[in-house]
Design an enzyme around this catalytic site. Structure first.
Site, PDB file in Angstrom:
ATOM      1  N   SER A   9      20.731  -6.942  13.241  1.00 39.45           N
ATOM      2  CA  SER A   9      21.107  -7.279  14.618  1.00 39.45           C
ATOM      3  C   SER A   9      20.580  -8.669  14.973  1.00 39.45           C
ATOM      4  CB  SER A   9      20.448  -6.266  15.553  1.00 39.45           C
ATOM      5  OG  SER A   9      19.047  -6.381  15.367  1.00 39.45           O
ATOM      6  N   HIS A  11      18.033  -9.126  16.850  1.00 40.18           N
ATOM      7  CA  HIS A  11      16.582  -8.986  16.673  1.00 40.18           C
ATOM      8  C   HIS A  11      16.212  -9.168  15.197  1.00 40.18           C
ATOM      9  CE1 HIS A  11      12.515  -7.520  17.012  1.00 40.18           C
ATOM     10  NE2 HIS A  11      12.769  -6.479  16.254  1.00 40.18           N
ATOM     11  N   ASP A  31      21.950  -2.072   6.781  1.00 41.58           N
ATOM     12  CA  ASP A  31      22.473  -1.666   8.087  1.00 41.58           C
ATOM     13  C   ASP A  31      23.586  -0.647   7.871  1.00 41.58           C
ATOM     14  OD1 ASP A  31      22.326  -3.153  11.101  1.00 41.58           O
ATOM     15  OD2 ASP A  31      24.061  -1.858  10.729  1.00 41.58           O
ATOM     16  N   GLY A  63      15.455  -2.863  17.462  1.00 39.48           N
ATOM     17  CA  GLY A  63      14.869  -2.949  18.801  1.00 39.48           C
ATOM     18  C   GLY A  63      14.616  -1.600  19.443  1.00 39.48           C
ATOM     19  N   HIS A 128      -6.940 -10.186  27.172  1.00 40.42           N
ATOM     20  CA  HIS A 128      -8.070  -9.567  26.476  1.00 40.42           C
ATOM     21  C   HIS A 128      -8.137  -8.050  26.655  1.00 40.42           C
ATOM     22  CE1 HIS A 128     -10.405  -8.770  30.143  1.00 40.42           C
ATOM     23  NE2 HIS A 128      -9.746  -9.821  30.602  1.00 40.42           N
ATOM     24  N   HIS A 137       7.345  -2.391  22.961  1.00 37.80           N
ATOM     25  CA  HIS A 137       8.006  -3.699  22.942  1.00 37.80           C
ATOM     26  C   HIS A 137       7.570  -4.478  24.181  1.00 37.80           C
ATOM     27  CE1 HIS A 137      12.134  -6.038  22.874  1.00 37.80           C
ATOM     28  NE2 HIS A 137      11.082  -6.843  22.901  1.00 37.80           N
TER      29      HIS A 137
END
Ligand SMILES: CC(C)(COP(=O)(O)OP(=O)(O)OC[C@H]1O[C@@H](n2cnc3c(N)ncnc32)[C@H](O)[C@@H]1OP(=O)(O)O)[C@@H](O)C(=O)NCCC(=O)NCCS
Length: 200
Positions: A9, A11, A31, A63, A128, A137
């Site tokens: 894709s 991504h 794929d 994704g 942090h 994601h």
């Protein structure tokens, strides 16, 4: 060095670009869309079923967190690599889990732990002492302030901000541009400033 990327894709194309910068000079895609023959400059050599028999390094470049998790679990840790763009800034003590990718311009500050199968997307920042669970994601340009905790498979949308010390539970979708100012305990989709729940 050979790398097989699962998921041809957009991504996957970005992942391949980072992989090349990480020294992988032989890249192929798998794929399940039989019509795909290439992804970017690289060949699509077969369907995802071949992933479970290959011997070389592999990366799941999908994704969708549910599919990414399913395939990674089936691969059973088999030679799954992590990828970090050379222009990401990552503090020395940061831990990055297997199968995660950190993209260009991302900043991850000290004390943070990133789980496995995570996407830390372009120009996002994780400050942090954040705890980012598996398959999260952090989309392009999203910002997590210090000491934020994000639960498994949650997606922080593009340009969203999460205030310091906030915890977000698993399987949430935080909309693009949202500002999360307090703890999210229920799975669902949250949008706006400050963010509010719109769906399950
Ligand atoms: C939050 C999101 C998942 C909702 O998608 P959806 O479930 O298809 O929802 P809809 O588009 O039907 O929108 C539902 C309502 O929420 C509003 N809405 C949707 N996304 C919104 C957002 N990011 N901020 C504010 N409001 C939003 C819509 O305007 C709509 O309002 P209405 O009912 O008053 O018309 C999607 O809009 C989004 O923000 N996706 C993130 C995309 C992204 O970050 N991509 C990153 C790629 S790296």
């Amino acid at each position: 060095m050979k790398l097989t990327i699962i998921g041809a894709s957009g991504h996957g194309k970005v992942v391949a670009d980072i992989a090349k910068l990480n020294g992988y000079d032989e890249i192929e895609f798998l794929d399940d869309n039989e019509e795909l023959t290439t992804c970017g400059n690289y060949p699509v050599t077969g369907s995802t079923e071949f992933a479970y028999s290959i011997q070389n390094n592999v990366f799941v470049g999908i994704g969708n967190a549910i599919i990414r998790k399913k395939i990674m679990e089936k691969l059973n840790d088999k030679a799954i690599v992590s990828l970090v763009h050379p222009d990401a800034v990552i503090a020395e003590d940061v831990i990055i889990g297997q199968g995660s990718v950190v993209m260009a311009g991302a900043v991850i500050n000290p004390g943070t732990v990133i789980g496995k199968g995570c996407i830390i997307n372009t120009c996002s920042s994780v400050d942090h002492d954040c705890i980012i669970a598996d398959y999260v994601h952090i989309a392009v340009g999203a910002h997590l302030c210090g000491t934020v905790t994000v639960g498994e498979s949650t997606w922080i949308g593009a340009g969203a901000t999460v205030s310091n010390n906030v915890t977000i539970c698993r399987k949430c979708m935080i909309g693009a541009g949202a500002v999360v100012v307090k703890e999210i305990k229920e799975e669902g989709t949250y949008v706006g400033v400050p963010s509010k729940r719109i769906t399950d």
